[in-house]
Design a protein around this motif. Sequence first.
Motif, mmCIF file in Angstrom:
data_model
loop_
_atom_site.group_PDB
_atom_site.id
_atom_site.type_symbol
_atom_site.label_atom_id
_atom_site.label_comp_id
_atom_site.label_asym_id
_atom_site.label_seq_id
_atom_site.Cartn_x
_atom_site.Cartn_y
_atom_site.Cartn_z
ATOM 1 N N ASN A 71 23.164 -103.557 -24.846
ATOM 2 C CA ASN A 71 23.503 -103.484 -26.264
ATOM 3 C C ASN A 71 22.662 -104.445 -27.104
ATOM 4 N N LYS A 72 22.817 -104.287 -28.414
ATOM 5 C CA LYS A 72 22.022 -105.044 -29.377
ATOM 6 C C LYS A 72 22.263 -106.553 -29.269
ATOM 7 N N GLU A 73 23.511 -106.971 -29.027
ATOM 8 C CA GLU A 73 23.821 -108.396 -28.939
ATOM 9 C C GLU A 73 23.098 -109.045 -27.763
ATOM 10 N N GLN A 74 23.037 -108.328 -26.643
ATOM 11 C CA GLN A 74 22.323 -108.855 -25.480
ATOM 12 C C GLN A 74 20.834 -109.006 -25.780
ATOM 13 N N ILE A 75 20.273 -108.030 -26.474
ATOM 14 C CA ILE A 75 18.848 -108.117 -26.819
ATOM 15 C C ILE A 75 18.604 -109.293 -27.753
ATOM 16 N N HIS A 76 19.485 -109.502 -28.727
ATOM 17 C CA HIS A 76 19.328 -110.656 -29.628
ATOM 18 C C HIS A 76 19.364 -111.970 -28.846
ATOM 19 N N PHE A 77 20.287 -112.087 -27.890
ATOM 20 C CA PHE A 77 20.368 -113.289 -27.065
ATOM 21 C C PHE A 77 19.077 -113.485 -26.277
ATOM 22 N N LEU A 78 18.580 -112.395 -25.667
ATOM 23 C CA LEU A 78 17.351 -112.505 -24.876
ATOM 24 C C LEU A 78 16.135 -112.803 -25.742
ATOM 25 N N ILE A 79 16.105 -112.284 -26.965
ATOM 26 C CA ILE A 79 15.016 -112.618 -27.891
ATOM 27 C C ILE A 79 15.032 -114.115 -28.197
ATOM 28 N N ASP A 80 16.223 -114.658 -28.455
ATOM 29 C CA ASP A 80 16.332 -116.108 -28.676
ATOM 30 C C ASP A 80 15.834 -116.888 -27.465
ATOM 31 N N LEU A 81 16.185 -116.411 -26.272
ATOM 32 C CA LEU A 81 15.740 -117.072 -25.041
ATOM 33 C C LEU A 81 14.219 -116.978 -24.898
ATOM 34 N N ALA A 82 13.655 -115.820 -25.196
ATOM 35 C CA ALA A 82 12.199 -115.660 -25.130
ATOM 36 C C ALA A 82 11.502 -116.605 -26.111
ATOM 37 N N LEU A 83 12.074 -116.746 -27.303
ATOM 38 C CA LEU A 83 11.501 -117.673 -28.284
ATOM 39 C C LEU A 83 11.595 -119.118 -27.813
ATOM 40 N N SER A 84 12.739 -119.493 -27.261
ATOM 41 C CA SER A 84 12.902 -120.890 -26.831
ATOM 42 C C SER A 84 12.034 -121.230 -25.628
ATOM 43 N N THR A 85 11.695 -120.226 -24.822
ATOM 44 C CA THR A 85 10.842 -120.482 -23.659
ATOM 45 C C THR A 85 9.365 -120.226 -23.955
ATOM 46 N N GLY A 86 9.073 -119.698 -25.149
ATOM 47 C CA GLY A 86 7.679 -119.451 -25.517
ATOM 48 C C GLY A 86 7.054 -118.257 -24.820
ATOM 49 N N ASP A 87 7.890 -117.322 -24.366
ATOM 50 C CA ASP A 87 7.394 -116.140 -23.655
ATOM 51 C C ASP A 87 7.101 -115.034 -24.655
ATOM 52 N N GLU A 88 5.883 -115.031 -25.164
ATOM 53 C CA GLU A 88 5.481 -114.105 -26.226
ATOM 54 C C GLU A 88 5.531 -112.644 -25.775
ATOM 55 N N GLU A 89 5.074 -112.378 -24.564
ATOM 56 C CA GLU A 89 5.065 -111.004 -24.049
ATOM 57 C C GLU A 89 6.488 -110.448 -23.962
ATOM 58 N N TRP A 90 7.401 -111.240 -23.435
ATOM 59 C CA TRP A 90 8.794 -110.818 -23.307
ATOM 60 C C TRP A 90 9.416 -110.620 -24.687
ATOM 61 N N PHE A 91 9.094 -111.523 -25.628
ATOM 62 C CA PHE A 91 9.586 -111.405 -27.000
ATOM 63 C C PHE A 91 9.187 -110.065 -27.605
ATOM 64 N N PHE A 92 7.908 -109.700 -27.468
ATOM 65 C CA PHE A 92 7.447 -108.433 -28.031
ATOM 66 C C PHE A 92 8.086 -107.237 -27.331
ATOM 67 N N GLU A 93 8.270 -107.336 -26.027
ATOM 68 C CA GLU A 93 8.928 -106.268 -25.271
ATOM 69 C C GLU A 93 10.364 -106.059 -25.771
ATOM 70 N N LEU A 94 11.093 -107.154 -25.939
ATOM 71 C CA LEU A 94 12.481 -107.070 -26.409
ATOM 72 C C LEU A 94 12.558 -106.599 -27.862
ATOM 73 N N SER A 95 11.629 -107.064 -28.693
ATOM 74 C CA SER A 95 11.604 -106.648 -30.097
ATOM 75 C C SER A 95 11.345 -105.151 -30.215
ATOM 76 N N THR A 96 10.458 -104.643 -29.385
ATOM 77 C CA THR A 96 10.181 -103.210 -29.368
ATOM 78 C C THR A 96 11.431 -102.430 -28.969
ATOM 79 N N LYS A 97 12.131 -102.925 -27.969
ATOM 80 C CA LYS A 97 13.364 -102.271 -27.523
ATOM 81 C C LYS A 97 14.418 -102.283 -28.631
ATOM 82 N N LEU A 98 14.548 -103.406 -29.329
ATOM 83 C CA LEU A 98 15.504 -103.513 -30.423
ATOM 84 C C LEU A 98 15.141 -102.553 -31.553
ATOM 85 N N ASN A 99 13.867 -102.481 -31.884
ATOM 86 C CA ASN A 99 13.431 -101.560 -32.934
ATOM 87 C C ASN A 99 13.680 -100.108 -32.546
#
Length: 109
Positions: A71-99
Amino acid sequence: MMSNHNAILKTGDWVKGKSRDGELIIGYIENLEEGMIKTKVISSDNKTIEGKIIPLQSKQVKKMPAAKVANKEQIHFLIDLALSTGDEEWFFELSTKLNSMRELVKDVK
């Protein structure tokens, strides 16, 4: 890549395990070199090592299964985690999924 008793380990994999001192660790592999796994600690029962990179042996860790995002809430949590860990590739992957999820909802309305 490095192998342990569970799976092939590679940079970026999420792992859980115990340090030599018995501390529980959840983090991701930052680097693999000379039989050592350099692990970025995200969560631990020893709060002083969180955010640090510590060396572990492959026998000390277990690869964590890939998260099944439902669900959307899980993706938001994982996006925050990707940002805090500096994982740009994962951030873009999750953002694409959210979009994609947003587009699906928009098409239904």
